[in-house]
Design an enzyme around this catalytic site. Structure first.
Site, PDB file in Angstrom:
ATOM      1  N   ASN A  11       0.587  -1.338  -0.005  1.00 50.20           N
ATOM      2  CA  ASN A  11       0.232  -0.329  -0.325  1.00 50.20           C
ATOM      3  C   ASN A  11       0.757   1.334  -0.360  1.00 50.20           C
ATOM      4  O   ASN A  11       0.425   2.524  -0.724  1.00 50.20           O
ATOM      5  CB  ASN A  11      -1.189  -0.431   1.092  1.00 50.20           C
ATOM      6  CG  ASN A  11      -2.331  -0.784   1.254  1.00 50.20           C
ATOM      7  OD1 ASN A  11      -2.768  -1.069  -0.269  1.00 50.20           O
ATOM      8  ND2 ASN A  11      -1.901  -2.256   2.454  1.00 50.20           N
ATOM      9  N   ALA A  14       6.927  -0.566  -2.293  1.00 55.27           N
ATOM     10  CA  ALA A  14       7.082  -1.783  -3.070  1.00 55.27           C
ATOM     11  C   ALA A  14       8.362  -2.151  -2.672  1.00 55.27           C
ATOM     12  O   ALA A  14       9.800  -1.317  -1.761  1.00 55.27           O
ATOM     13  CB  ALA A  14       7.294  -1.251  -4.530  1.00 55.27           C
ATOM     14  N   ASP A  98      -0.521 -11.018  -0.409  1.00 52.78           N
ATOM     15  CA  ASP A  98       0.738 -11.093   0.996  1.00 52.78           C
ATOM     16  C   ASP A  98      -0.109 -11.691   2.018  1.00 52.78           C
ATOM     17  O   ASP A  98       1.194 -12.570   2.283  1.00 52.78           O
ATOM     18  CB  ASP A  98       0.345  -9.747   0.703  1.00 52.78           C
ATOM     19  CG  ASP A  98      -1.239  -8.993   1.422  1.00 52.78           C
ATOM     20  OD1 ASP A  98      -1.944 -10.409   1.522  1.00 52.78           O
ATOM     21  OD2 ASP A  98      -0.860  -7.837   2.434  1.00 52.78           O
ATOM     22  N   THR A 174      -2.825  12.853  27.198  1.00 52.82           N
ATOM     23  CA  THR A 174      -3.574  12.812  26.134  1.00 52.82           C
ATOM     24  C   THR A 174      -2.687  12.528  24.722  1.00 52.82           C
ATOM     25  O   THR A 174      -3.036  10.662  24.971  1.00 52.82           O
ATOM     26  CB  THR A 174      -4.286  13.956  25.206  1.00 52.82           C
ATOM     27  OG1 THR A 174      -4.841  14.279  26.267  1.00 52.82           O
ATOM     28  CG2 THR A 174      -5.382  12.951  24.210  1.00 52.82           C
TER      29      THR A 174
END
Length: 244
Positions: A11, A14, A98, A174
């Site tokens: 995604n 490569a 994959d 946070t």
């Protein structure tokens, strides 16, 4: 022996692997210039055969290019490719190449074992192969960075962060609360799944791979085999299986 190339079109980038038989001799990661790098490796090593695992739409074009440039076999990996494992999945046409490749990579290293393969990338996949080499299926969930991005995208004030800092048991602000919630939460998810599968399948070997395994491996409470090249090993094994 002729050189082979295994190509992982993911995604975000490569990855290109050159093999001499079962030995990896080169690896390149490309965010751009994929075709140019493939051409360079073909020329440099005299590549004869190729296999591609892709989640992209341009894989057919790359395959066609390869068929014009090399003399041997070019495989665009799918569920219908001849494999050293058996696919027993309810929707094989939707099974990602994959997931097939990492399953073969694990089975190659632990033949005759029940296997759990955990791939930590954009998505988290946890797949099971039984001792007879049958791919049974598994789970798909959001990967580490996808979870961070979701918190940022679907809330008004939470920032986009990553895993590169403290992950305390109790977040002290946070940002640390988000980081601990995502990283530890993902680890608890993986540990829970390993626990349940181990209760149903004896002597299971657990493999972990993928770009985010470096953040998660230390949180896994069970013996694991960590292998960043598991997909590449699987692709090369499938290619060798098909060229004899």
């Amino acid at each position: 022996m002729s050189k082979n190339i295994a190509i992982d079109l993911g995604n975000t980038s490569a990855k290109l692997y050159v093999y001499d038989g079962s030995d990896m001799v080169d690896m390149r990661r490309c965010d751009t210039g994929v075709r140019e790098t493939i051409d360079l490796l073909i020329s440099q090593y005299g590549v004869r055969n190729a296999i591609i695992s892709s989640v992209r739409k341009d894989d057919a074009e790359i395959c066609n290019d390869l068929r014009l440039k090399i003399t041997g076999k070019v495989i665009n990996l799918t569920y219908s490719t001849p494999l050293p494992i058996t696919i027993a999945y309810g929707s094989p046409k939707t099974l990602g190449s994959d997931r097939i490749a990492v399953a073969v990579g694990a089975q190659t290293q632990a033949p005759g074992r029940n296997l759990l393969i955990i791939d930590l990338g954009t998505a988290l996949t946890m797949d099971v192969v039984d001792a007879d080499g049958k791919f049974l299926g598994g789970n798909i969930s959001l990967g580490l960075n996808s979870r961070f991005r979701a918190l940022n995208d679907y809330t008004g004030r939470l920032p986009l962060i990553d895993a590169n800092a403290d992950t305390p048991l109790i977040g002290y602000d946070t940002v640390s609360a988000m980081r601990s919630g995502v990283v530890r939460g993902l680890a608890y998810e993986i540990n829970g799944y390993i626990s349940e599968i181990s209760g149903k399948m004896q002597k299971i070997a657990v493999f972990i791979t993928g770009g985010d395994s470096k953040y998660l491996a230390k949180w896994i409470k069970y013996p694991i085999f960590e292998d960043q090249n598991l997909l590449a090993r699987g692709l090369n094994t499938i290619l060798l299986y098909n060229i004899g």
